[in-house]
Design a protein around this motif. Structure first.
Motif, PDB file in Angstrom:
ATOM      1  N   THR A 116      -2.843  17.164 -36.112  1.00 43.14           N
ATOM      2  CA  THR A 116      -3.163  18.228 -35.161  1.00 43.14           C
ATOM      3  C   THR A 116      -2.015  18.430 -34.192  1.00 43.14           C
ATOM      4  OG1 THR A 116      -5.526  17.667 -35.275  1.00 43.14           O
ATOM      5  CG2 THR A 116      -4.793  18.953 -33.372  1.00 43.14           C
ATOM      6  N   HIS A 117      -1.644  19.690 -33.997  1.00 40.69           N
ATOM      7  CA  HIS A 117      -0.654  20.006 -32.965  1.00 40.69           C
ATOM      8  C   HIS A 117      -1.302  20.933 -31.948  1.00 40.69           C
ATOM      9  CE1 HIS A 117       3.231  20.289 -31.072  1.00 40.69           C
ATOM     10  NE2 HIS A 117       3.082  21.607 -30.997  1.00 40.69           N
ATOM     11  N   VAL A 118      -1.143  20.581 -30.676  1.00 43.24           N
ATOM     12  CA  VAL A 118      -1.752  21.322 -29.578  1.00 43.24           C
ATOM     13  C   VAL A 118      -0.656  22.020 -28.782  1.00 43.24           C
ATOM     14  CG1 VAL A 118      -3.281  21.168 -27.584  1.00 43.24           C
ATOM     15  CG2 VAL A 118      -3.521  19.527 -29.473  1.00 43.24           C
ATOM     16  N   ILE A 119      -0.842  23.324 -28.555  1.00 48.38           N
ATOM     17  CA  ILE A 119       0.137  24.108 -27.805  1.00 48.38           C
ATOM     18  C   ILE A 119      -0.482  24.528 -26.471  1.00 48.38           C
ATOM     19  CG2 ILE A 119       1.588  26.165 -27.791  1.00 48.38           C
ATOM     20  CD1 ILE A 119       1.401  26.158 -30.869  1.00 48.38           C
ATOM     21  N   GLY A 120       0.133  24.107 -25.394  1.00 46.27           N
ATOM     22  CA  GLY A 120      -0.310  24.507 -24.075  1.00 46.27           C
ATOM     23  C   GLY A 120       0.613  25.560 -23.505  1.00 46.27           C
ATOM     24  N   ALA A 121       0.182  26.191 -22.406  1.00 52.43           N
ATOM     25  CA  ALA A 121       0.981  27.225 -21.742  1.00 52.43           C
ATOM     26  C   ALA A 121       1.188  26.824 -20.292  1.00 52.43           C
ATOM     27  CB  ALA A 121       0.278  28.580 -21.827  1.00 52.43           C
ATOM     28  N   THR A 122       2.435  26.770 -19.865  1.00 50.54           N
ATOM     29  CA  THR A 122       2.750  26.259 -18.526  1.00 50.54           C
ATOM     30  C   THR A 122       2.202  27.142 -17.413  1.00 50.54           C
ATOM     31  OG1 THR A 122       4.890  27.406 -18.580  1.00 50.54           O
ATOM     32  CG2 THR A 122       4.840  25.098 -19.328  1.00 50.54           C
ATOM     33  N   GLU A 123       2.003  28.434 -17.685  1.00 53.85           N
ATOM     34  CA  GLU A 123       1.504  29.350 -16.662  1.00 53.85           C
ATOM     35  C   GLU A 123       0.057  29.753 -16.923  1.00 53.85           C
ATOM     36  OE1 GLU A 123       3.452  29.876 -14.097  1.00 53.85           O
ATOM     37  OE2 GLU A 123       4.979  28.659 -15.100  1.00 53.85           O
TER      38      GLU A 123
ATOM     39  N   ARG B  48      -6.219  19.218 -19.177  1.00 52.95           N
ATOM     40  CA  ARG B  48      -7.267  19.558 -20.141  1.00 52.95           C
ATOM     41  C   ARG B  48      -6.680  19.771 -21.534  1.00 52.95           C
ATOM     42  NH1 ARG B  48     -12.175  20.602 -17.680  1.00 52.95           N
ATOM     43  NH2 ARG B  48     -12.921  21.672 -19.548  1.00 52.95           N
ATOM     44  N   VAL B  49      -5.423  20.188 -21.578  1.00 49.42           N
ATOM     45  CA  VAL B  49      -4.718  20.297 -22.859  1.00 49.42           C
ATOM     46  C   VAL B  49      -4.351  18.899 -23.355  1.00 49.42           C
ATOM     47  CG1 VAL B  49      -2.659  21.199 -24.019  1.00 49.42           C
ATOM     48  CG2 VAL B  49      -3.831  22.589 -22.302  1.00 49.42           C
ATOM     49  N   ASP B  50      -3.842  18.079 -22.454  1.00 46.44           N
ATOM     50  CA  ASP B  50      -3.411  16.732 -22.822  1.00 46.44           C
ATOM     51  C   ASP B  50      -4.560  15.896 -23.386  1.00 46.44           C
ATOM     52  OD1 ASP B  50      -1.057  14.803 -22.588  1.00 46.44           O
ATOM     53  OD2 ASP B  50      -2.657  13.670 -21.592  1.00 46.44           O
ATOM     54  N   ALA B  51      -5.800  16.189 -22.976  1.00 40.95           N
ATOM     55  CA  ALA B  51      -6.959  15.418 -23.428  1.00 40.95           C
ATOM     56  C   ALA B  51      -7.237  15.582 -24.921  1.00 40.95           C
ATOM     57  CB  ALA B  51      -8.198  15.806 -22.619  1.00 40.95           C
ATOM     58  N   TRP B  52      -6.605  16.564 -25.568  1.00 44.83           N
ATOM     59  CA  TRP B  52      -6.739  16.684 -27.028  1.00 44.83           C
ATOM     60  C   TRP B  52      -6.239  15.421 -27.745  1.00 44.83           C
ATOM     61  CZ3 TRP B  52      -8.836  20.260 -30.353  1.00 44.83           C
ATOM     62  CH2 TRP B  52      -9.223  21.503 -29.832  1.00 44.83           C
ATOM     63  N   ARG B  53      -5.376  14.657 -27.098  1.00 44.42           N
ATOM     64  CA  ARG B  53      -4.864  13.440 -27.726  1.00 44.42           C
ATOM     65  C   ARG B  53      -5.987  12.500 -28.149  1.00 44.42           C
ATOM     66  NH1 ARG B  53       0.689  13.024 -26.615  1.00 44.42           N
ATOM     67  NH2 ARG B  53       1.410  14.201 -24.785  1.00 44.42           N
ATOM     68  N   GLU B  54      -7.143  12.616 -27.485  1.00 44.43           N
ATOM     69  CA  GLU B  54      -8.250  11.690 -27.733  1.00 44.43           C
ATOM     70  C   GLU B  54      -9.102  12.072 -28.942  1.00 44.43           C
ATOM     71  OE1 GLU B  54     -10.514  11.707 -24.144  1.00 44.43           O
ATOM     72  OE2 GLU B  54      -8.765  11.373 -22.852  1.00 44.43           O
ATOM     73  N   ILE B  55      -8.909  13.259 -29.512  1.00 43.50           N
ATOM     74  CA  ILE B  55      -9.848  13.724 -30.548  1.00 43.50           C
ATOM     75  C   ILE B  55      -9.503  13.247 -31.958  1.00 43.50           C
ATOM     76  CG2 ILE B  55     -10.550  15.749 -29.212  1.00 43.50           C
ATOM     77  CD1 ILE B  55      -8.500  16.361 -32.283  1.00 43.50           C
ATOM     78  N   GLY B  56      -8.302  12.698 -32.142  1.00 42.04           N
ATOM     79  CA  GLY B  56      -7.926  12.284 -33.491  1.00 42.04           C
ATOM     80  C   GLY B  56      -6.878  11.195 -33.482  1.00 42.04           C
ATOM     81  N   THR B  57      -6.462  10.816 -34.669  1.00 40.26           N
ATOM     82  CA  THR B  57      -5.498   9.728 -34.808  1.00 40.26           C
ATOM     83  C   THR B  57      -4.068  10.227 -34.967  1.00 40.26           C
ATOM     84  OG1 THR B  57      -5.825   9.695 -37.217  1.00 40.26           O
ATOM     85  CG2 THR B  57      -7.246   8.260 -35.894  1.00 40.26           C
ATOM     86  N   ASP B  58      -3.882  11.533 -35.108  1.00 36.94           N
ATOM     87  CA  ASP B  58      -2.545  12.092 -35.339  1.00 36.94           C
ATOM     88  C   ASP B  58      -2.445  13.418 -34.570  1.00 36.94           C
ATOM     89  OD1 ASP B  58      -0.104  12.936 -36.241  1.00 36.94           O
ATOM     90  OD2 ASP B  58      -0.622  12.961 -38.369  1.00 36.94           O
ATOM     91  N   VAL B  59      -2.214  13.310 -33.267  1.00 35.50           N
ATOM     92  CA  VAL B  59      -2.204  14.491 -32.398  1.00 35.50           C
ATOM     93  C   VAL B  59      -0.887  14.559 -31.637  1.00 35.50           C
ATOM     94  CG1 VAL B  59      -3.356  15.731 -30.524  1.00 35.50           C
ATOM     95  CG2 VAL B  59      -4.710  14.332 -32.109  1.00 35.50           C
TER      96      VAL B  59
END
Length: 275
Positions: free
Chosen positions: A201-208, A216-227
């Protein structure tokens, strides 16, 4: 019609676009899920930019009519049921799911449904501009604000041009679909999966981003083993030049996940289609 009005109609009109026939030359399917109040046209510039061998499908959520209609499905879970049934032929072999805002939640839940049911999982998942699903949902007052206040709330994070707040006769017919979509997101409640989520999984956040804070974007790290995560200099909708960067980042990650998949079907050298 002004450019700003075009943007509002693109973001808010639930146009029904049927999936194209699956090409026999397709090696990778990329299914894209749009933001709340959006339509498959949100990805209209993407199709001509994917490399040869990659087929892009913009998922269409059923509505009662093109403009001023309501969503046929009223819960995220029922939308997932619909997608799994109606796009099953696109979720076999090598495929990647891409979701923006509300579409990120849908893409994740479709991927998790595939994993939980022992079906073919996606080669990867790319999600953007949405809070990690295990967090309490954000709310902008979808059931408490009148149309004028609701439109103003949308404008604060780029959901529509502020200049159109004075043209409620144009906006009012479009708002029920946006409310339906946001209501589904607000009412979603996360249930921990019994199966480990190992889909890359790759998560894309927006600085603005005025809606989704970085934590809240960073918390995606907790949903899987490869984020993995990255942030683009952009607002919630990746407006302006950021739209191309978002598109290219998502497509690049989709192809990267495809290449990493241990299926024995190594991707050939791809050439970008002519613009």
């Amino acid at each position: 019609m002004t450019d700003q009005t075009e943007a509002v109609l693109t973001r808010s009109t639930p146009t029904r676009v049927e999936p194209r026939e699956k090409h026999t030359s397709t090696q990778l399917n990329v299914l894209c899920f749009h933001y709340a109040g959006g339509a498959p046209t949100a990805f209209r510039t993407w199709r001509d930019q994917v490399p040869d061998g990659v087929e892009l499908t913009a998922v269409a959520l059923p509505s009662t009519r093109p403009v001023g209609g309501r969503r046929v499905h009223r819960t995220i879970e029922s939308v997932v049921d619909y997608v799994v049934e109606h796009y099953a032929d696109r979720m076999t072999g090598d495929y990647v799911l891409v979701g923006h805002s509300m579409g990120a939640l849908l893409a994740y839940l479709v991927a998790r449904r595939q994993v939980d049911q022992g079906l073919e999982p996606p080669a990867g998942l790319v999600v953007a501009a949405f809070s990690a699903p295990q967090l309490d949902p954000l709310s902008i007052g979808v059931d408490t604000l009148d149309d004028a206040a609701f439109a103003a709330a949308l404008a604060r994070f780029g959901g529509l041009p502020e200049a159109l707040l004075h043209r409620m006769e144009w906006l009012a017919p479009l708002l029920p679909t946006v409310r339906d979509d946001l209501r589904m997101c607000e009412r979603f409640r996360f249930v921990a999966a019994s199966t480990e989520f190992a889909v890359p999984t790759h998560v894309i956040g927006a600085t603005e981003d005025g809606l989704v804070a970085p934590d809240r974007v960073d918390a995606w790290r907790e949903i899987g083993t490869d984020v993995t995560l990255s942030f683009l200099e952009a607002d919630h909708f990746f407006s302006g030049g950021a739209a191309h960067t978002f598109r290219d980042t998502a497509i690049s990650k989709a192809i990267e996940f495809w290449g990493r998949r241990g299926t024995g079907r190594a991707p050939r050298i791809l050439h970008r289609k002519a613009s």
